[in-house]
Design a protein around this motif. Structure first.
Motif, PDB file in Angstrom:
ATOM      1  N   VAL A   1     -48.218  64.174   8.590  1.00 45.76           N
ATOM      2  CA  VAL A   1     -47.360  64.686  10.122  1.00 45.76           C
ATOM      3  C   VAL A   1     -47.950  65.963   9.672  1.00 45.76           C
ATOM      4  O   VAL A   1     -48.592  66.303  11.285  1.00 45.76           O
ATOM      5  CB  VAL A   1     -46.133  64.716  10.072  1.00 45.76           C
ATOM      6  CG1 VAL A   1     -45.501  65.365  11.232  1.00 45.76           C
ATOM      7  CG2 VAL A   1     -45.659  63.131   9.650  1.00 45.76           C
ATOM      8  N   PHE A   2     -48.273  67.389   9.127  1.00 46.96           N
ATOM      9  CA  PHE A   2     -48.789  68.542   9.712  1.00 46.96           C
ATOM     10  C   PHE A   2     -50.311  68.397   9.536  1.00 46.96           C
ATOM     11  O   PHE A   2     -51.034  68.904  10.804  1.00 46.96           O
ATOM     12  CB  PHE A   2     -48.955  69.102   7.857  1.00 46.96           C
ATOM     13  CG  PHE A   2     -49.606  70.509   8.230  1.00 46.96           C
ATOM     14  CD1 PHE A   2     -49.536  71.164   8.780  1.00 46.96           C
ATOM     15  CD2 PHE A   2     -50.813  70.163   7.021  1.00 46.96           C
ATOM     16  CE1 PHE A   2     -50.148  72.671   8.392  1.00 46.96           C
ATOM     17  CE2 PHE A   2     -51.915  70.847   6.861  1.00 46.96           C
ATOM     18  CZ  PHE A   2     -51.537  72.627   7.408  1.00 46.96           C
ATOM     19  N   PHE A   3     -50.594  67.309   8.930  1.00 49.54           N
ATOM     20  CA  PHE A   3     -52.424  66.999   9.272  1.00 49.54           C
ATOM     21  C   PHE A   3     -52.824  66.578  10.783  1.00 49.54           C
ATOM     22  O   PHE A   3     -53.852  67.062  11.315  1.00 49.54           O
ATOM     23  CB  PHE A   3     -52.512  65.542   7.957  1.00 49.54           C
ATOM     24  CG  PHE A   3     -54.758  65.450   8.280  1.00 49.54           C
ATOM     25  CD1 PHE A   3     -55.141  66.701   8.303  1.00 49.54           C
ATOM     26  CD2 PHE A   3     -54.710  64.053   7.751  1.00 49.54           C
ATOM     27  CE1 PHE A   3     -56.762  66.425   7.877  1.00 49.54           C
ATOM     28  CE2 PHE A   3     -55.960  64.166   8.195  1.00 49.54           C
ATOM     29  CZ  PHE A   3     -57.087  64.733   8.666  1.00 49.54           C
ATOM     30  N   GLN A   4     -52.280  65.206  10.675  1.00 47.78           N
ATOM     31  CA  GLN A   4     -51.760  65.009  12.123  1.00 47.78           C
ATOM     32  C   GLN A   4     -51.819  66.504  13.418  1.00 47.78           C
ATOM     33  O   GLN A   4     -52.085  65.894  14.490  1.00 47.78           O
ATOM     34  CB  GLN A   4     -51.323  64.096  12.464  1.00 47.78           C
ATOM     35  CG  GLN A   4     -51.700  62.261  11.525  1.00 47.78           C
ATOM     36  CD  GLN A   4     -50.778  61.630  11.876  1.00 47.78           C
ATOM     37  OE1 GLN A   4     -49.947  61.605  12.995  1.00 47.78           O
ATOM     38  NE2 GLN A   4     -50.574  60.595  11.428  1.00 47.78           N
ATOM     39  N   LYS A   5     -50.861  66.767  13.442  1.00 44.95           N
ATOM     40  CA  LYS A   5     -50.395  67.737  14.311  1.00 44.95           C
ATOM     41  C   LYS A   5     -51.690  69.042  13.823  1.00 44.95           C
ATOM     42  O   LYS A   5     -52.183  69.423  15.593  1.00 44.95           O
ATOM     43  CB  LYS A   5     -49.098  68.976  13.338  1.00 44.95           C
ATOM     44  CG  LYS A   5     -48.914  69.516  14.211  1.00 44.95           C
ATOM     45  CD  LYS A   5     -46.919  70.029  14.202  1.00 44.95           C
ATOM     46  CE  LYS A   5     -47.191  71.634  14.948  1.00 44.95           C
ATOM     47  NZ  LYS A   5     -45.260  72.014  14.497  1.00 44.95           N
ATOM     48  N   GLN A   6     -52.349  68.963  13.134  1.00 47.72           N
ATOM     49  CA  GLN A   6     -53.354  70.122  13.082  1.00 47.72           C
ATOM     50  C   GLN A   6     -54.160  69.763  13.670  1.00 47.72           C
ATOM     51  O   GLN A   6     -55.056  70.606  14.584  1.00 47.72           O
ATOM     52  CB  GLN A   6     -53.767  70.750  11.609  1.00 47.72           C
ATOM     53  CG  GLN A   6     -52.390  71.435  11.369  1.00 47.72           C
ATOM     54  CD  GLN A   6     -51.716  72.821  11.128  1.00 47.72           C
ATOM     55  OE1 GLN A   6     -50.931  72.509  12.566  1.00 47.72           O
ATOM     56  NE2 GLN A   6     -52.965  73.819  11.492  1.00 47.72           N
ATOM     57  N   VAL A   7     -54.629  68.893  13.689  1.00 52.67           N
ATOM     58  CA  VAL A   7     -55.447  67.815  13.855  1.00 52.67           C
ATOM     59  C   VAL A   7     -55.862  67.540  15.655  1.00 52.67           C
ATOM     60  O   VAL A   7     -56.599  67.925  16.759  1.00 52.67           O
ATOM     61  CB  VAL A   7     -56.207  66.465  13.713  1.00 52.67           C
ATOM     62  CG1 VAL A   7     -57.778  65.879  14.821  1.00 52.67           C
ATOM     63  CG2 VAL A   7     -56.882  66.736  11.497  1.00 52.67           C
ATOM     64  N   GLY A   8     -54.556  67.913  16.037  1.00 51.92           N
ATOM     65  CA  GLY A   8     -53.803  67.802  16.936  1.00 51.92           C
ATOM     66  C   GLY A   8     -54.127  68.538  18.182  1.00 51.92           C
ATOM     67  O   GLY A   8     -54.200  69.279  19.300  1.00 51.92           O
TER      68      GLY A   8
END
Length: 182
Positions: free
Chosen positions: A46-53
């Motif tokens: 979720v952290f990874f997806q948020k950062q790439v978002g």
């Protein structure tokens, strides 16, 4: 340039298991190298997806994920990469995975995701991909090869997984015609 100079508020969120640093690619419009250090699993995806978002929201749609320091990716992590592809393709962007460690590559391969991603071994190749586009598809199929276990001559008409008719080993063949156990 710092991460926050490239993507506003990028460093506001952190995760100790996955460190992400960003480098701009001057030769390609809207392109960043996303350096990954650590691992991606169910707990930090979720952290990874948020950062790439945040990266995509800042206008960067050509992403090179440098994976040389990424030592593990779960199936959930691979799902994140797939979600990124679905997010940026409609915006005219693409993803390159760079310097994937063998254990991580094996996960991509076993789950059948190698054919969906542009995987490169050097930053020069990754930048060239964005500058010149994907090379024209030349099919290696049908492909005749020897089983890596029993050496029986086999023929594959497309990439995927199948069983050797002689020794019954499960084999996988990727889009480039490389054969692997599994």
């Amino acid at each position: 340039m710092s991460n926050d100079d490239l993507v506003p508020d990028f460093n506001n969120d952190r995760d100790e298991s996955l460190k992400i640093t960003l480098d701009k690619v001057a030769e390609v419009n809207n392109c960043l190298i996303v350096n990954l250090n650590g691992y991606i699993d169910t707990y930090n995806s979720v952290f990874f997806q948020k950062q790439v978002g945040k990266i995509v929201s800042a206008g960067f749609v050509n992403l090179i994920f440098s994976c040389s320091n990424l030592n593990y990716v779960s199936s959930t992590g691979i799902g994140s990469f797939t979600a990124f592809l679905k997010l940026i393709k409609p915006k005219g962007g693409d993803i390159v995975l760079l310097n994937i460690q063998p254990k991580v590559y094996e996960v991509f391969q076993l789950l059948g995701f190698c054919q969906f991603f542009n995987i490169k071994d050097s930053i020069h190749d990754a930048v060239d991909f964005f500058k010149h586009g994907a090379p024209a598809a030349t099919s290696v199929f049908p492909n005749v090869f020897a089983c890596p276990v029993c050496s029986k001559r086999l023929k594959a008409t497309k990439s995927g997984r199948f069983r050797c008719s002689e020794c019954k080993s499960i084999l996988a063949i990727d889009q480039q015609g490389h054969v692997f156990l599994g």
